[in-house]
Scaffold this motif. Structure first.
Motif, PDB file in Angstrom:
ATOM      1  N   PRO A   1      40.587  39.262  37.215  1.00  0.00           N
ATOM      2  CA  PRO A   1      40.253  40.380  36.779  1.00  0.00           C
ATOM      3  C   PRO A   1      39.831  40.378  35.027  1.00  0.00           C
TER       4      PRO A   1
ATOM      5  N   ARG B   1      40.844  44.349  42.117  1.00  0.00           N
ATOM      6  CA  ARG B   1      40.693  43.660  43.804  1.00  0.00           C
ATOM      7  C   ARG B   1      40.169  45.096  44.283  1.00  0.00           C
TER       8      ARG B   1
ATOM      9  N   GLU C   1      45.358  40.120  43.236  1.00  0.00           N
ATOM     10  CA  GLU C   1      44.006  39.533  42.808  1.00  0.00           C
ATOM     11  C   GLU C   1      43.382  38.964  43.970  1.00  0.00           C
TER      12      GLU C   1
END
Length: 398
Positions: free
Chosen positions: A313, A320, A366
């Motif tokens: 990120p 995500r 993630e």
């Protein structure tokens, strides 16, 4: 820069590509039809044949096939003696069944954190959570990669606990050259349609212990036996049987067994193709600094069930969810495996709180699962890579 489909551009492909799909050929269909035309639809010869075949493939001494992978975990816990007041250690990055099996027995699931690179349960975290109440460890071979079995076995031996390997993802995988299924005290398999080998549904427990084997057979079928050596009373004739413990009806049908037997003939083929796809993905994604590729331990020769792409990120302007939605717009249908078990409302009601396993929780935020299955074409694979690169290019941080 290509315009994203989610912003009105053309998707990388016209038809949807799903994250998993079974492969059924004419031999599979013929195997099922032959059973339908036979005398036995259940409790027949295909059950014995499948159990023998699983032993041949894995090197395990005994196999007990059941109705599904959850049933396999349940009877494995029962055979291990898991009961009220006990604790069972497992990973939060798994399907809920890996923890539910402890609850079915009245025990408490305890969650150990993961290795942040391999995503499997971390042996050092397992050791930290061991107590006098620990009866078993359910170690999941997440994505098909074998857990660190040597370390986990050592910890279990030192603490008088049973190692149950949840191999729902890992049929076909080898650990230090030895097939998964013959290493842990008990290993469970699942034959759900998105797994490498399918029976529609179905599961199995493999073990080298005759003691566990006899218990597994009883728990699979109501706790009933026709074995006179196990009966508590004298047999009254050939029709006689006794219920000697409380078991379940977890029997597999011969219809399922026939399909799984046929599928197992293709296991090497399935495994080889999955490895080809994983290698191509790894080659492509390892070059992108905005994403992370799952690491594999040297000991595991993995037949991968899932392919996990982990985004970074801090190197993207989206999270995500936005990445997931952008992939869907490109007609690449991903999934997420898994929501940490103790994040589910049921577990929260049991008193579990967030923050128990920080590495697992960070991974969850993630990661997503990309398409991976035998019948994917080379073009399908390139479409997935194209979509990932397209999204990264549009959303990477400056």
């Amino acid at each position: 820069m290509e315009k994203l489909a989610i912003k009105g551009g053309a998707p990388v492909r016209e038809t949807k590509l799903y994250y998993g799909h079974q492969y059924i050929d004419d031999k599979d269909i013929e195997a099922v039809v032959n059973v339908l035309k036979s005398d036995y639809l259940t409790c027949g010869p295909k059950i014995t044949a499948l159990e023998q075949r699983l032993c041949e493939i894995t090197g395990a001494k005994y196999a007990v096939v059941v109705s599904n992978g959850t049933a396999a975990l349940h009877i494995a816990c029962l055979a291990a003696g898991v009961a009220e007041g006990d604790e069972v250690i497992t990973t939060p990055i798994t399907f809920a069944a890996s923890a539910n099996c402890a609850l079915y027995c009245g025990a408490k699931p305890v969650f150990a954190d993961i290795n942040e690179h391999t995503y499997n349960i971390a042996p050092e975290s397992v050791a930290e959570h061991m107590t006098e109440k620990t009866k078993a460890v359910v170690a999941v071979d997440f994505t098909g990669q074998a857990a660190e079995l040597d370390s986990l076995l050592k910890i279990c031996r030192e603490n008088n606990a049973v190692l149950i390997e949840d191999g729902a993802h890992s049929i076909g995988t080898k650990y230090k050259g030895k097939a998964v299924g013959s290493i842990a005290d008990m290993t469970t398999f699942s034959f759900h349609p998105v797994k490498t080998v399918t029976g529609g549904e179905g599961g199995a427990v493999l073990t080298n212990s005759e003691e566990y084997y006899k218990k597994l057979v009883l728990y699979r079928a109501h706790g009933i036996t026709r074995d006179t050596s196990l009966m508590e009373r004298e047999s009254q004739g050939g029709w006689y049987y006794e219920q000697i413990t409380l078991g379940m009806n977890y029997r597999m049908t011969d219809i399922q067994a026939a399909l799984i037997l046929s599928q197992l003939d293709k296991l090497d083929m399935f495994s080889a193709r999955r490895k080809e796809i994983v290698a191509r993905y790894n080659e492509a994604f390892s070059r992108l600094p905005e994403v992370t590729v799952q690491e594999e331990i040297q000991q595991s020769d993995t037949t991968r069930h899932l392919y996990i792409l982990r985004i970074k990120p801090e190197k993207l302007t989206i999270g995500r969810k936005q990445f997931f939605d952008a992939m869907a717009a490109e007609n690449i249908c991903c999934n997420v495996h898994y929501i940490p078990v103790y994040h589910h409302p049921y577990y929260e009601k049991l008193g579990y709180e967030r923050g128990l396993c920080p590495k697992a929780e960070k991974l969850y935020e993630e990661m997503m699962s990309l398409p991976l299955y035998y019948a994917m074409t080379d073009q399908d694979v390139e479409d997935v890579i194209h979509a990932v690169k397209k999204i990264v290019e549009n959303y990477k941080s400056n």
